[in-house]
Design an enzyme around this catalytic site. Sequence first.
Site, PDB file in Angstrom:
ATOM      1  CB  ALA A 179      -1.387  -0.564   6.174  1.00 28.69           C
ATOM      2  CG  ASP A 180      -4.246  -4.305   1.239  1.00 30.39           C
ATOM      3  OD1 ASP A 180      -4.763  -5.173   1.970  1.00 30.39           O
ATOM      4  OD2 ASP A 180      -3.932  -4.516   0.054  1.00 30.39           O
ATOM      5  CB  THR A 181       1.418  -5.119   2.060  1.00 32.70           C
ATOM      6  OG1 THR A 181       1.676  -4.157   3.088  1.00 32.70           O
ATOM      7  CG2 THR A 181       2.710  -5.383   1.295  1.00 32.70           C
ATOM      8  CE  LYS A 207      -7.133  -4.750   4.647  1.00 34.56           C
ATOM      9  NZ  LYS A 207      -5.687  -5.116   4.669  1.00 34.56           N
TER      10      LYS A 207
END
Length: 210
Positions: free
Chosen positions: A83-85, A66
């Site tokens: 960010a990635d969760t 990203k």
Amino acid sequence: MTLSCQTQAGQNVAPLLVLASASPRRIALLEQIGLTPDRVLPANIDETPAKGEVPRVYAQRMAAEKARTVASTLGEPALVLAADTVVALGRRILPKAEDRDTARFCLERLSGRRHTVLTSVVVAPTASWVSGRYGARLVETAVTFSRLTPYQIDALLDAGDWSGKAGGYALQGHAAGFIRALSGSASAVIGLPLFETAQLLRGQPGGWLA
């Protein structure tokens, strides 16, 4: 504190802070530590996990892709924050709930169990900000749900704040009343680990935050 960089003409230009996400939760979390993104540019990437990919690697790969994707589209000095969760049960990645059936699937599996939320955060400078630094952090948080009755699951689904959430729930939503324990970063579960994000920004030339 505002950073600056030199253009070829020798002029000082403050690099932009670009958030590679349209998540209102991440925008609100940044505002909590006194930051407002100059731009919000969601990354259009394929988020399908690779075959056999474990949650930790997947979260790190998504955040990095990203950040780099958005940074590559900008021709001006900027720092891209992405960010990635991921919600994981062991080595299994639970899906993002885009419909009621998926949310039910997730909640039924999380009921009465401990699971892990992994949030990866990345900062990536654009090519035109040569003094900017790439950085990444991964934060793991253990979350335990109480055992949910069918009625309670239906009530959570009716509340609707599961929509678009990894694992089918939102810590800041109605599910908070059923979370028995949390060990780690609450802000990371919501979508952006604030301490680690602030550390990455403070590590930029000149210091992005005090």
